[in-house]
Scaffold this motif. Sequence first.
Motif, PDB file in Angstrom:
ATOM      1  N   ARG A 118       0.832  -1.204   0.000  1.00 17.57           N
ATOM      2  CA  ARG A 118       0.000   0.000   0.000  1.00 17.57           C
ATOM      3  C   ARG A 118       0.874   1.263   0.000  1.00 17.57           C
ATOM      4  NH1 ARG A 118      -2.598  -0.340   4.780  1.00 17.57           N
ATOM      5  NH2 ARG A 118      -3.591  -2.264   4.123  1.00 17.57           N
ATOM      6  N   ALA A 119       1.952   1.221   0.776  1.00 15.78           N
ATOM      7  CA  ALA A 119       2.857   2.379   0.829  1.00 15.78           C
ATOM      8  C   ALA A 119       3.491   2.635  -0.539  1.00 15.78           C
ATOM      9  CB  ALA A 119       3.943   2.135   1.880  1.00 15.78           C
TER      10      ALA A 119
ATOM     11  N   LYS B   2       3.107   5.994  -2.897  1.00 17.88           N
ATOM     12  CA  LYS B   2       4.310   6.691  -3.377  1.00 17.88           C
ATOM     13  C   LYS B   2       4.221   6.909  -4.893  1.00 17.88           C
ATOM     14  CE  LYS B   2       9.194   6.641  -2.208  1.00 17.88           C
ATOM     15  NZ  LYS B   2      10.289   5.817  -1.660  1.00 17.88           N
ATOM     16  N   ASN B   3       3.749   5.888  -5.582  1.00 15.88           N
ATOM     17  CA  ASN B   3       3.609   6.009  -7.028  1.00 15.88           C
ATOM     18  C   ASN B   3       2.583   7.078  -7.404  1.00 15.88           C
ATOM     19  OD1 ASN B   3       5.513   4.081  -7.561  1.00 15.88           O
ATOM     20  ND2 ASN B   3       4.046   2.387  -7.589  1.00 15.88           N
ATOM     21  N   LYS B   4       1.495   7.160  -6.585  1.00 15.48           N
ATOM     22  CA  LYS B   4       0.466   8.162  -6.864  1.00 15.48           C
ATOM     23  C   LYS B   4       1.043   9.578  -6.744  1.00 15.48           C
ATOM     24  CE  LYS B   4      -3.708   5.787  -5.417  1.00 15.48           C
ATOM     25  NZ  LYS B   4      -4.672   5.647  -4.308  1.00 15.48           N
TER      26      LYS B   4
END
Lengths: 233, 242
Positions: A224-225, A229-231
Amino acid sequence: MVNLSRDENLNGTPAPLRAELRDIRDEDLIVMVQEGHKKAFDELVARYKGRLFSFILRMVKDPTLAEELTQETLIRVYIHAAKYREIAKFSTWVFTIATNLVRNKMRQRSRRPRVISLNPAPDDDEMPVDPPDMTADPSEGIHREELANLINDATSRIPEKYRIPFLLREVDQLSYEEIQQVTGLKLGTVRSRINRARTRFRQLIKPMLKNETLLEELERIEARAAEEKNKDF
Amino acid sequence: MRCHKAKECISLEMDEHLPPDVTVNLTEHLDSCAGCREFRDDLILGRRAMLATTPELPDNFEWKLQLKLNQTLQRTAGETAYPWGEPDHDRWRWFRNFGTAAAMGMAAVLALAMFLGPENTFVGTGPDSGGGTPTGVAQSTTGGAGDSDRLPLFVDQSRRGGLYGVGSQRPVSSAGQPRSGNGGLFSRGWSGHNSEDLRTIDRLRLQNGLLSRDLYQQQKLIQGMRAQLDTTDANALDLEQE
């Protein structure tokens, strides 16, 4: 780098945008704070608040006290900004302030006699109102909390002299040289203390290492992290 | 490489502090040692768990920080403006209040002492005082040798010194004598009466002086008679003749 001087700020020119400040080094930001740019301090707060809180909470184990000490550290950074000289990295300076505050507080606590409450369980009325997240899986939250408790408990059981360099390395990711400056220890001592703390930490988290559920939960959290981060990018 | 040394190197390798030649040795050791491999995996897992469970900041952290920072700046500005400390935070105020109260109390006591202070208490007049004007010739309070069974008639003027004269006794009689200069600072006291009262006091003092003189004369007479009695001890007094 954005060139901002005190005159520009005082003459009413627009303050630098948050996005512009993101590319500036910590050391340059604190110079801007010295020159009176408050936005630069906001950026420093945004960069360090989480790391400081995480470090302090794992040292003192009390969220309220950790919040108070984090605020105190950042206030001292602002008040004493003029005293900072670039002979050390800014992160070293900040964590030196935080470490000293934590040490003083822990010393005070050790001197104070322990008070045991006769009514440790709060009443239902006193429980903080925290509405549950309907979209989240309840079991997921429980596992996550269990994992966090296990890690925090294990961290707090590491002796203080090993815990400080260990947390500065693992949580705040300071280099050995920076830890040496923050703690005032020799480089060899820093290495050996981190090594001992890791060995002790491994012994303490053994239950987690054998618990498949917790390991799955760890992987879920990491996934999820990574998504978040990608978002951002 | 032994396992003990390998575990130290694993920690350094995780932080990228291991020299390349030692890294090669460590890799060889890990290939052959399952225990050290497990140790390294555990450390990496522990680090992952530590980073994954980073605590979240409390709500409104920045707002609370801003509030606290403003308060601190205001306090600092206040300290700069009032380097001796703000009046509200004066820790010695109670002492100053106490000192003021004590000073006022002392002043009140002094005023009371002046008001109620002892006047001159000269009780009798001397035999050599001319025209009924007492000069304060005094005898010892013990009355002299051989008179220990008698009450003193005169107060020793020489003893009346000090700040409050004869002490805190209330005056019983002034005998109309002028105020002497050898009394204490407050020995005369202050009556606070009006002129009518002062005249009455003077009249009574005069009467008192006359009575004292009569008393003194009577006493002298008695003393003479006693002396005569002593000298006629050998020859019995012929009472019938008298």
